[in-house]
Scaffold this motif. Structure first.
Motif, PDB file in Angstrom:
ATOM      1  N   SER A 159       0.856  -1.186   0.000  1.00  0.00           N
ATOM      2  CA  SER A 159       0.000   0.000   0.000  1.00  0.00           C
ATOM      3  C   SER A 159       0.889   1.231   0.000  1.00  0.00           C
ATOM      4  O   SER A 159       2.058   1.175   0.398  1.00  0.00           O
ATOM      5  CB  SER A 159      -0.946   0.010   1.214  1.00  0.00           C
ATOM      6  N   LEU A 160       0.304   2.357  -0.441  1.00  0.00           N
ATOM      7  CA  LEU A 160       1.119   3.553  -0.614  1.00  0.00           C
ATOM      8  C   LEU A 160       0.412   4.781  -0.043  1.00  0.00           C
ATOM      9  O   LEU A 160      -0.721   5.090  -0.406  1.00  0.00           O
ATOM     10  CB  LEU A 160       1.392   3.789  -2.101  1.00  0.00           C
ATOM     11  N   ALA A 161       1.096   5.458   0.878  1.00  0.00           N
ATOM     12  CA  ALA A 161       0.613   6.734   1.410  1.00  0.00           C
ATOM     13  C   ALA A 161       1.045   7.833   0.456  1.00  0.00           C
ATOM     14  O   ALA A 161       2.215   7.919   0.075  1.00  0.00           O
ATOM     15  CB  ALA A 161       1.193   6.984   2.795  1.00  0.00           C
ATOM     16  N   VAL A 162       0.074   8.671   0.066  1.00  0.00           N
ATOM     17  CA  VAL A 162       0.371   9.721  -0.903  1.00  0.00           C
ATOM     18  C   VAL A 162       0.098  11.097  -0.304  1.00  0.00           C
ATOM     19  O   VAL A 162      -0.711  11.244   0.617  1.00  0.00           O
ATOM     20  CB  VAL A 162      -0.455   9.535  -2.192  1.00  0.00           C
ATOM     21  N   ALA A 163       0.779  12.084  -0.841  1.00  0.00           N
ATOM     22  CA  ALA A 163       0.601  13.477  -0.406  1.00  0.00           C
ATOM     23  C   ALA A 163      -0.260  14.194  -1.439  1.00  0.00           C
ATOM     24  O   ALA A 163       0.179  14.425  -2.571  1.00  0.00           O
ATOM     25  CB  ALA A 163       1.959  14.153  -0.267  1.00  0.00           C
ATOM     26  N   ILE A 164      -1.492  14.528  -1.056  1.00  0.00           N
ATOM     27  CA  ILE A 164      -2.407  15.220  -1.978  1.00  0.00           C
ATOM     28  C   ILE A 164      -3.032  16.461  -1.321  1.00  0.00           C
ATOM     29  O   ILE A 164      -4.040  16.973  -1.799  1.00  0.00           O
ATOM     30  CB  ILE A 164      -3.508  14.282  -2.492  1.00  0.00           C
ATOM     31  N   GLY A 165      -2.441  16.908  -0.218  1.00  0.00           N
ATOM     32  CA  GLY A 165      -2.935  18.130   0.407  1.00  0.00           C
ATOM     33  C   GLY A 165      -3.319  18.004   1.866  1.00  0.00           C
ATOM     34  O   GLY A 165      -3.752  18.985   2.471  1.00  0.00           O
ATOM     35  N   THR A 166      -3.154  16.825   2.446  1.00  0.00           N
ATOM     36  CA  THR A 166      -3.428  16.668   3.872  1.00  0.00           C
ATOM     37  C   THR A 166      -2.173  17.012   4.668  1.00  0.00           C
ATOM     38  O   THR A 166      -1.087  17.157   4.119  1.00  0.00           O
ATOM     39  CB  THR A 166      -3.861  15.233   4.207  1.00  0.00           C
ATOM     40  N   PRO A 224      -8.367  22.124   4.657  1.00  0.00           N
ATOM     41  CA  PRO A 224      -7.466  21.595   3.630  1.00  0.00           C
ATOM     42  C   PRO A 224      -8.184  21.395   2.299  1.00  0.00           C
ATOM     43  O   PRO A 224      -9.366  21.071   2.265  1.00  0.00           O
ATOM     44  CB  PRO A 224      -7.018  20.257   4.216  1.00  0.00           C
ATOM     45  N   LYS A 225      -7.452  21.605   1.222  1.00  0.00           N
ATOM     46  CA  LYS A 225      -7.977  21.391  -0.124  1.00  0.00           C
ATOM     47  C   LYS A 225      -7.216  20.223  -0.753  1.00  0.00           C
ATOM     48  O   LYS A 225      -6.016  20.319  -0.997  1.00  0.00           O
ATOM     49  CB  LYS A 225      -7.803  22.656  -0.982  1.00  0.00           C
ATOM     50  N   LEU A 226      -7.931  19.139  -0.984  1.00  0.00           N
ATOM     51  CA  LEU A 226      -7.294  17.955  -1.528  1.00  0.00           C
ATOM     52  C   LEU A 226      -7.223  18.020  -3.055  1.00  0.00           C
ATOM     53  O   LEU A 226      -8.144  18.510  -3.708  1.00  0.00           O
ATOM     54  CB  LEU A 226      -8.048  16.698  -1.102  1.00  0.00           C
TER      55      LEU A 226
END
Length: 302
Positions: free
Chosen positions: A189-196, A205-207
């Motif tokens: 699994s992969l944790a991604v950075a999209i605005g959090t 926050p704006k995702l």
């Protein structure tokens, strides 16, 4: 999800450390099939461990308990593991135990020896190839004993224990790099950075949903959303509809827990019974976790 399929039994561990947890990978694959997300809630003390399991039982939902570096340092891995093992052994729903934001191979090995059913190796601060190499090393150790591995690509703003990323340094996940990373590592699994961001938000926050869409279209593994406390429920649900399968929550639990403690002490500053202070805090945590589980769509999925 009937009964508790996919249970792990680490027969190679010393007798006092043998335990049974549901593999994180199993829970996330079920979530992919059902188009929902599993809540991953950080546990810092006994009352929060109890709150996590009770909330999951009341919602009939699978659940992931997470231990961060800070929790392990505060309570000790022996206490964290023992509390989680007791909670899982008596739970009526599937329970996993996961390392949140592991930053070294040695720390991951410590968790594997203690029977965690999922680990995260956070090599996001390293250059891409170093992150890949570290993730491969962890997978080589974890996969033979059935433990799934989460990695992170891109940098999520805020603070997580002693890991701090300023707003300037925070970088969103590049979809093409995500594809390359998954191909090179075979990570689960992969944790991604999209605005959090970790911690408390200064504003709403704006995702970046378009970025998330691209990432999901290019990798075929569960996507993880960190720093989800404070993100509006509708935004979290949109992210789940696009492919997020694990949502991490910590700050909202802390806020509710501490607020309940303050309320008791503000009402009676002479109160000295920890049970009368921590009991209401546990109840407040239960309600927060139940609400999140409903938002994630995992109610009734146990």
């Amino acid at each position: 999800m009937r009964g508790r399929p996919g249970l792990l039994f680490f027969s190679g561990l010393p007798g006092n450390l043998q335990m049974t947890f549901v593999p994180v990978d199993f829970l996330l694959k079920e979530a992919m099939k059902g188009n929902y997300a599993v809540g991953a809630f950080n546990c810092n003390n006994m009352e929060i461990v109890q709150a996590i399991v009770r909330a999951a039982e009341e919602e009939n939902a699978p659940v992931i308990m997470q231990a961060s570096q800070g929790a392990i340092k505060y309570a000790g891995i022996g206490f964290i593991t023992a509390m989680a093992r007791e909670a899982a052994a008596n739970a009526k729903v599937p329970v996993a135990l996961h390392l949140d934001h592991g930053t070294s191979f040695d720390q991951v090995m410590q968790c594997l020896r203690n029977g965690f059913s999922g680990v995260m190796i956070d090599g996001s601060k390293h250059p891409l190839e170093e992150n890949i190499a570290l993730t491969r090393q962890v997978i080589a150790a974890a996969r033979p004993i059935g433990v799934s591995v989460e990695a992170e690509l891109g940098k999520i703003g805020g603070t997580e224990d002693d890991i701090t990323v300023s707003e300037r340094e925070a970088m969103f996940t590049d979809p093409a790099e995500a594809k390359y990373f998954v191909e090179q590592t075979g990570v689960d699994s992969l944790a991604v950075a999209i605005g959090t961001a970790h911690g408390q938000y200064k504003g709403e926050p704006k995702l970046d949903f378009e970025r998330l869409k691209k990432i999901v279209s290019m990798v075929d593994i569960p996507i993880v959303l960190h720093g989800s406390s404070g993100v509006p429920g509708e935004a979290v649900q949109e992210a789940i509809a696009l492919g997020v399968r694990k949502v991490n929550i910590d700050t909202n639990i802390r806020e509710a827990f501490v607020a309940a403690c303050r309320k008791v002490l503000d009402t009676d500053s002479r109160e000295i019974d920890p049970r009368k202070v921590l009991g209401p805090a546990r109840e407040a945590a239960v309600e927060v976790i139940r609400e999140k589980i409903r938002i994630f769509g995992s109610s009734g999925k146990a």
